[in-house]
Design an enzyme around this catalytic site. Sequence first.
Site, PDB file in Angstrom:
ATOM      1  N   GLU A  50      26.528  53.658  37.256  1.00  0.00           N
ATOM      2  CA  GLU A  50      26.024  53.320  35.927  1.00  0.00           C
ATOM      3  C   GLU A  50      24.522  53.562  35.830  1.00  0.00           C
ATOM      4  OE1 GLU A  50      27.309  49.322  34.705  1.00  0.00           O
ATOM      5  OE2 GLU A  50      25.424  48.660  35.528  1.00  0.00           O
ATOM      6  N   ARG A  58      35.096  33.498  35.870  1.00  0.00           N
ATOM      7  CA  ARG A  58      35.126  32.379  36.819  1.00  0.00           C
ATOM      8  C   ARG A  58      33.911  31.502  36.559  1.00  0.00           C
ATOM      9  NH1 ARG A  58      30.651  34.285  39.650  1.00  0.00           N
ATOM     10  NH2 ARG A  58      30.678  36.517  39.981  1.00  0.00           N
TER      11      ARG A  58
END
Lengths: 169, 494
Positions: B199, B291
Amino acid sequence: MTRILWNEQEFELKNLKLENDILSGTVNGETISLPVVTDKTGRIISAANSDGLPMPVLAATKREYTFVQWKGKVEKITFSRGREGNAGETEGDGSVTAPMPGKILELMAKAGDIVEKDQVLVLMESMKLQVEIRSPIDGIVSGCPVSVGDMVDGDSLLMQVDAAKQQQQ
Amino acid sequence: MVTIDRVLIANRGEIARRIATALIEKEIIPVLPVTEKEWQQAVPVFKDCRMVKAPDSIYLDSEALVALAQAENCQAVHPGYGFLAENAEFAGACETNGLIFIGPPARAMDLMGHKERAREIAKKADVSPVPGFSIDGLNELEIKERAESIGFPVLVKASLGGGGKGMRRVESPEGLLDAIRMSKSESSAYFGSDEVFVEKYILKPRHIEIQIFSFPGGRTVYVGERECTIQRRHQKIIEESPSPVVDEKLRRKMGEAAVRIADIVGYVGAGTVEFIVDEELNFYFLEMNTRIQVEHPVTEEVFGVDLVAWQIEEALGIVEAIPQQKLKGAGHAMEFRIYAEDPAQGFMPSPGKILRYVEPAGPGIRVESAVAEGSEIFADFDPMIAKVVVKGHSREHAMERARFALENFVILGITTNREFLMQILSHPAFQAGELDTGFIDRYRDELKNAVDASIEPEILLLAASLRNPTGKVAQGSVSVDENGYYPPVTTRIP
């Protein structure tokens, strides 16, 4: 004879005493005194900084090392026996040791290889991170007592490099 | 409403302690797998939990964890962070075996856990992701071409990763394939998959994330942002909320973007949407962590909420949905991660035994840890020892409290980054809130030089007197014995 080493300097300490909450002693010939606070067993629990403010002090000893935390800083002081040898004599030593416990992932040189200072010799894994171990000197790899996949302790010898100057002669 | 009286914590360390405390508050028994090696030192820390001896591989062994939960009559599993927390197969295995997985549905995890798919979802939610591509199915030449088309520097990261593991910055095409190889190897070691992703590296970026919570019935709220820009090796070490650059308007914009992403995947429970923010305060979707985060306490302190309790209540079916307008932050919180590592040696891990350990305490100070005096930090796991969380009425006030807390955190016997964190805290750029993820690399020398190397001989007197096993100092002159100890002599107590 005990030698005291701190920050790669050697110190001589004499006349350590504690009287009326003043800790004093002679360090390299200079007499120092320090206001301290002790607990009921006589252990020092804080010592004044230069402004007279009591700062907590804690210590722990492991073999020849004593760690002291005072004024937010940790100092590691070595109390070693014997007088032969100088601190930092390991300079120029071609021992390549594990900086911490871990697993050998890759050996990037073998016995007989000519290596340069800072060349990566071993790839280790510790705490899920890969760590490159570099040669401390220019020279020839004379031995490698470990294999890929070995679990090693901190400070174990991974490779021995003999100094390059022996080759030039 | 579900009856839950035993929950397996599929984790270890400070997050296991955090979850255990939240469970015990609700009179639920935490069941905890503990390895042989850590057993002795875990006993005093987890003495109020049901501990079960387990092999070293347990935290990554989905099958063994499910079997353990069943053998221990648990009705639910809390995965914590790291390990299998974002592994959709593990969540699925729990669900198939009748265990409630305390986290989002496996499907949502699967969608967001995969970086490439997550980017597509962000686009659908009208949020721009950082330009990038998955290397899956591409040959070496294609990888190089695509990397060059988005432009160097690039970041190579594990598709299933998090916490900076398996992540590498690459400056030019030459280093790309090596970086991919290293990332793959770290990624398989840590996440059980070698898929990696490339990226664009945004210059001078800030890392700002939005905490979200999806209550049943698709009511998702955002609980402010966390600025997590101070990182070393792509891993956060200081986090704070609010961010010094996020105002109410930007907060709402980022928060609503995060909520849209969560809603598209039918999210449930606690999650974090991470953004990269550039110098003009444009934000790009980076990834979603499905999470609880390491840095969740920062949000809890500012918003006065208990995210782990919400997670458990959500699993129990008793969570009370909080409307967005009721979530108001107050004050400023910061978290400092204390690691067993040596900043002077490239942050190399420094495992070993903690000989003295005293946590700081006081108003606005919260310490999350699972160690005690005598604990050993092993090379097998992440080297984080503790998190110091401080709360103040302003950023300045939080920094004052942080200085006090860090200064009074005693960890002796192993090298830690504690003093390094204190140096960052006193750096003018940090104090001014001028942050980007290159902070530590840029100021490395200044931070190192700021470490006071002055020789104060007073410390030698203290070391020598405290080195003596009894800690007592003689009255009158003494000398050290052959072991380097000063002979113990009783001190007169005035």
